[in-house]
Write a protein that holds these residues in place. Structure first.
Motif, mmCIF file in Angstrom:
data_model
loop_
_atom_site.group_PDB
_atom_site.id
_atom_site.type_symbol
_atom_site.label_atom_id
_atom_site.label_comp_id
_atom_site.label_asym_id
_atom_site.label_seq_id
_atom_site.Cartn_x
_atom_site.Cartn_y
_atom_site.Cartn_z
ATOM 1 N N VAL A 84 18.203 3.234 4.306
ATOM 2 C CA VAL A 84 18.781 1.940 4.244
ATOM 3 C C VAL A 84 18.491 1.176 2.974
ATOM 4 C CG1 VAL A 84 19.494 -0.152 5.528
ATOM 5 C CG2 VAL A 84 19.520 1.928 6.599
ATOM 6 N N THR A 85 19.294 0.605 2.125
ATOM 7 C CA THR A 85 18.821 -0.032 1.006
ATOM 8 C C THR A 85 19.313 -1.653 1.179
ATOM 9 O OG1 THR A 85 20.873 0.381 -0.305
ATOM 10 C CG2 THR A 85 18.833 1.752 -0.595
ATOM 11 N N THR A 86 20.304 -1.787 2.337
ATOM 12 C CA THR A 86 20.925 -3.203 2.439
ATOM 13 C C THR A 86 20.258 -4.129 3.302
ATOM 14 O OG1 THR A 86 22.408 -2.335 4.145
ATOM 15 C CG2 THR A 86 22.987 -2.238 1.835
ATOM 16 N N VAL A 87 19.033 -3.746 3.845
ATOM 17 C CA VAL A 87 18.185 -4.769 4.720
ATOM 18 C C VAL A 87 18.040 -5.865 4.044
ATOM 19 C CG1 VAL A 87 16.362 -4.899 6.200
ATOM 20 C CG2 VAL A 87 17.297 -2.584 5.937
ATOM 21 N N LYS A 88 18.260 -7.097 4.752
ATOM 22 C CA LYS A 88 18.476 -8.273 4.054
ATOM 23 C C LYS A 88 16.934 -9.271 4.657
ATOM 24 C CE LYS A 88 23.059 -8.439 2.991
ATOM 25 N NZ LYS A 88 24.442 -9.331 3.277
ATOM 26 N N SER A 89 16.888 -10.518 3.991
ATOM 27 C CA SER A 89 15.605 -11.306 4.802
ATOM 28 C C SER A 89 16.027 -12.124 5.813
ATOM 29 C CB SER A 89 15.051 -12.346 3.573
ATOM 30 O OG SER A 89 16.422 -12.969 3.050
ATOM 31 N N GLY A 90 15.663 -12.732 6.676
ATOM 32 C CA GLY A 90 15.848 -13.499 7.698
ATOM 33 C C GLY A 90 15.242 -13.050 8.866
ATOM 34 N N GLN A 91 15.587 -14.178 9.880
ATOM 35 C CA GLN A 91 15.176 -13.851 11.257
ATOM 36 C C GLN A 91 15.615 -12.982 11.920
ATOM 37 O OE1 GLN A 91 12.627 -16.085 12.154
ATOM 38 N NE2 GLN A 91 12.821 -17.307 10.208
ATOM 39 N N GLY A 92 14.385 -12.348 12.823
ATOM 40 C CA GLY A 92 14.883 -11.275 13.843
ATOM 41 C C GLY A 92 14.832 -9.902 13.065
ATOM 42 N N LEU A 93 15.723 -9.242 13.315
ATOM 43 C CA LEU A 93 15.671 -7.764 12.850
ATOM 44 C C LEU A 93 16.101 -7.611 11.356
ATOM 45 C CD1 LEU A 93 17.212 -6.014 16.085
ATOM 46 C CD2 LEU A 93 15.232 -6.294 15.465
ATOM 47 N N ALA A 94 15.110 -8.147 10.552
ATOM 48 C CA ALA A 94 15.347 -8.052 9.073
ATOM 49 C C ALA A 94 14.337 -7.136 8.299
ATOM 50 C CB ALA A 94 15.260 -9.517 8.577
ATOM 51 N N ARG A 95 13.984 -7.559 7.249
ATOM 52 C CA ARG A 95 13.186 -6.748 6.340
ATOM 53 C C ARG A 95 11.768 -6.313 7.007
ATOM 54 N NH1 ARG A 95 12.992 -9.851 1.055
ATOM 55 N NH2 ARG A 95 12.202 -11.371 2.604
ATOM 56 N N HIS A 96 11.125 -7.355 7.303
ATOM 57 C CA HIS A 96 9.812 -7.116 7.919
ATOM 58 C C HIS A 96 9.707 -6.457 9.121
ATOM 59 C CE1 HIS A 96 6.171 -8.638 10.254
ATOM 60 N NE2 HIS A 96 5.475 -8.432 8.968
ATOM 61 N N ASN A 97 10.478 -6.658 10.133
ATOM 62 C CA ASN A 97 10.614 -5.805 11.317
ATOM 63 C C ASN A 97 11.007 -4.410 10.944
ATOM 64 O OD1 ASN A 97 11.812 -4.819 14.035
ATOM 65 N ND2 ASN A 97 11.220 -7.058 14.455
ATOM 66 N N THR A 98 11.849 -4.124 10.074
ATOM 67 C CA THR A 98 12.294 -2.856 9.569
ATOM 68 C C THR A 98 11.187 -1.932 9.030
ATOM 69 O OG1 THR A 98 14.338 -3.553 8.953
ATOM 70 C CG2 THR A 98 13.811 -1.440 8.470
ATOM 71 N N VAL A 99 10.335 -2.720 8.271
ATOM 72 C CA VAL A 99 9.189 -2.071 7.599
ATOM 73 C C VAL A 99 8.317 -1.901 8.490
ATOM 74 C CG1 VAL A 99 7.094 -2.454 5.833
ATOM 75 C CG2 VAL A 99 9.482 -2.953 5.368
ATOM 76 N N LEU A 100 7.722 -2.626 9.476
ATOM 77 C CA LEU A 100 6.940 -2.462 10.686
ATOM 78 C C LEU A 100 7.115 -1.477 11.302
ATOM 79 C CD1 LEU A 100 4.278 -3.350 11.924
ATOM 80 C CD2 LEU A 100 5.765 -5.274 13.358
ATOM 81 N N THR A 101 8.453 -1.279 11.834
ATOM 82 C CA THR A 101 8.897 -0.166 12.750
ATOM 83 C C THR A 101 8.625 1.070 12.322
ATOM 84 O OG1 THR A 101 10.714 -1.790 13.721
ATOM 85 C CG2 THR A 101 10.841 0.737 14.046
ATOM 86 N N LEU A 102 8.938 1.376 10.849
ATOM 87 C CA LEU A 102 8.840 2.483 10.177
ATOM 88 C C LEU A 102 7.458 2.828 10.076
ATOM 89 C CD1 LEU A 102 11.319 2.020 7.120
ATOM 90 C CD2 LEU A 102 11.558 3.639 9.298
ATOM 91 N N ALA A 103 6.478 1.784 9.843
ATOM 92 C CA ALA A 103 5.048 2.073 9.649
ATOM 93 C C ALA A 103 4.675 2.383 11.218
ATOM 94 C CB ALA A 103 4.532 0.671 9.320
ATOM 95 N N LEU A 104 4.825 1.830 12.126
ATOM 96 C CA LEU A 104 4.576 2.195 13.479
ATOM 97 C C LEU A 104 4.992 3.779 13.900
ATOM 98 C CD1 LEU A 104 5.533 -0.952 15.506
ATOM 99 C CD2 LEU A 104 3.319 -0.082 15.223
ATOM 100 N N ALA A 105 6.302 4.241 13.427
ATOM 101 C CA ALA A 105 6.730 5.438 13.735
ATOM 102 C C ALA A 105 5.745 6.510 12.761
ATOM 103 C CB ALA A 105 7.888 5.530 13.149
ATOM 104 N N MET A 106 5.253 6.019 11.866
ATOM 105 C CA MET A 106 4.473 7.060 11.023
ATOM 106 C C MET A 106 2.902 6.875 11.563
ATOM 107 S SD MET A 106 5.448 6.669 6.985
ATOM 108 C CE MET A 106 5.775 5.002 7.128
ATOM 109 N N TYR A 107 2.399 5.726 12.143
ATOM 110 C CA TYR A 107 0.990 5.753 13.030
ATOM 111 C C TYR A 107 1.149 6.649 14.166
ATOM 112 C CZ TYR A 107 -2.396 3.907 16.070
ATOM 113 O OH TYR A 107 -3.369 3.788 17.027
#
Length: 506
Positions: free
Chosen positions: A268-291
């Motif tokens: 996905v390349t369209t993740v935007k900034s904002g509250q809730g399920l936005a960029r930060h949460n997406t990056v953290l979720t992907l990082a948790l999956a790799m951990y």
């Protein structure tokens, strides 16, 4: 019994100004008054004169408060959430259009509680009142007594407007989840909740003969309820449609990075900034999956640097680094199912692969009786339940910390920490009066006490809020002064569970 003016105010409060003020045709008011009508788009609701008529969809479409006021006292049911439009079938035989995908806005959640008969309903009233203050935070705006139970309304501080995005209604899905969790919470405390009924369908309309509790200031803040729902989702078991628990995969076949959802999110390349399920949460979720998949921390940083660079609106590099550090801190086991599903709904709406339950989905903890230690949320629940039980119908109860320790078997240090967390979230209030024993009170206790004697307790509600939020004392409201919105802002700031879910709530 409430007077007719109060009942009409309750009806208008629920609908959030979503109807026209005057009838389009045959209005009793002059044209000059109609000319002042707000030009914004308005919707429609349906009313029914009996349960039998409701079941057959034999109803009346209403698009103005003037029309509602003219017939409401002859109706038994309505649609408290507003639709874009409603109409009739041929010869006006049935109402049509009251579908969830035609909702214009969601004004309220309604919980339907039914018992075997009116006798059981009355016998279990106190049990119901103790269960409907959800998490000792969210108080009903009004309660209606039905033939065999109650309809409990939680009116939002502002409506949730529905907009279609990529063929989906994300707001509707979010509201459905919140409604489901509220019902599940109540169902765990009092049997009889209809968990299968339409979340935003037809319910009893407030009338003088059924309205047993109403306070216009008890509005539920949408953002606070959403945050609580995210927390509650991590506390309830994940189930299959047949109510069997989801079984986690074995370690050698449960790597989250090998699953389709991970690969879909990574593209996905369209993740935007904002509250809730936005960029930060997406990056953290992907990082948790790799951990969870035992990918090295350096490799995770490299992968997420590329992912972030591909975003149309990327995060700052330092935020990506911090997400990786948080994911690899050892405080998490992997990406959580509720967040993966939310991210897919938000950013990959056409995802057709399976969301396989890997190791990180659901922690199959040992039963509490088999563990040496209890979790913080378990102690908080126990302490609140004990105080509510000991308080019964009182507005406050005298209980020492030693008595609580004895009843629950909790250590002094743990109890002190739990009490501070409950006070921080306004779920518990200590009242010290000179040399007298300290009194403890909860939202549930005050609510039940107010139901018994609303007028006598109005000052107690005011005093409780004034000590918690001093600005309310000069707000200019008439009694009662309880406004849950002011209190729930604190839930957004620092709820007691914040440390447990801080990095995954957006």
């Amino acid at each position: 019994m409430y007077d007719k003016k109060t009942v009409q105010a309750a009806q208008r409060l629920v609908l959030h100004d979503s109807l026209r003020t005057y009838k389009v045709k045959n209005s009793r008011f002059n044209l000059a008054g109609q000319a002042k009508e707000t030009p914004t788009k308005k919707g429609a609701i349906a009313l029914f004169s009996s349960k039998e008529s409701m079941q057959k969809s034999h109803g009346v479409v209403v698009t103005s408060f003037e029309a509602l006021g003219a017939i409401a006292d002859r109706m038994t049911h309505w649609t408290p959430n507003t639709f874009n439009w409603l109409g009739y079938t041929q010869k006006r035989a049935n109402v049509r259009g009251h579908r969830e995908d035609n909702l214009a806005q969601i004004n309220t959640l309604v919980v339907d509680i039914d018992f075997a008969d009116a006798q059981e309903r009355d016998a279990r009233e106190q049990e119901v009142l103790g269960a409907v203050t959800v998490a000792d935070l969210f108080i009903p705006t009004m309660i209606l007594r039905t033939a065999k139970g109650y309809h409990v309304y939680y009116v939002f501080d502002h409506p949730m407007f529905l907009r279609k995005k990529r063929g989906q209604f994300p707001v509707l899905k979010a509201a459905q989840k919140m409604s489901s969790f509220v019902r599940q919470w109540i169902q765990e405390r009092v049997a009889g909740v209809d968990v299968g009924c339409n979340n935003f369908g037809i319910f009893r309309i407030p009338r003088q003969d059924n309205l047993v509790f109403f306070d216009a200031h008890m509005l539920v803040q949408v953002s606070a309820l959403m945050k609580w729902s995210q927390y509650y989702a991590t506390q309830v078991p994940v189930t299959k449609p047949d109510n069997r628990q989801v079984i986690s995969l074995a370690p050698d076949e449960g790597r989250q990075v090998d699953q389709a959802w991970f690969k879909a999110l990574l593209e996905v390349t369209t993740v935007k900034s904002g509250q809730g399920l936005a960029r930060h949460n997406t990056v953290l979720t992907l990082a948790l999956a790799m951990y969870q998949s035992k990918i090295s921390q350096q490799r995770a940083r490299d992968v997420l640097d590329v992912f972030n660079s591909n975003l149309h609106d990327p995060l700052a590099d330092r935020e990506v680094v911090q997400c990786v550090r948080d994911a690899y801190s050892g405080n998490y086991r992997g990406a959580a199912l509720s967040y993966v599903q939310g991210l897919l709904e938000q950013w990959v709406p056409n995802f057709s692969g399976k969301v396989v339950t890997g190791m990180g989905w659901h922690k199959f903890a040992k039963p509490r009786s088999e563990r040496q230690y209890s979790h913080a949320h378990e102690w908080r629940r126990d302490v609140l339940a004990l105080i509510n039980r000991m308080g019964r119908d009182s507005a406050a109860v005298a209980m020492s910390t030693r008595q609580i320790q004895s009843e629950l078997g909790i250590s002094p240090a743990s109890l002190n920490r739990v009490l501070k967390q409950l006070q921080k979230a306004y779920q518990l209030k200590k009242v010290q009066r000179g040399n007298q024993p300290t009194l403890l009170t909860t939202v549930t206790m005050l609510f039940k006490s107010a139901m018994v004697s609303r007028q006598a307790q109005s000052q107690a509600w005011k005093g409780y809020l004034t000590t918690l939020v001093p600005t309310i004392a000069t707000s200019g409201y008439d009694l009662p002064l309880w406004t849950l919105v002011a209190v729930q802002k604190r839930v957004n700031e620092a709820p007691p569970w914040e440390e447990e879910t801080r990095r995954q709530t957006g």
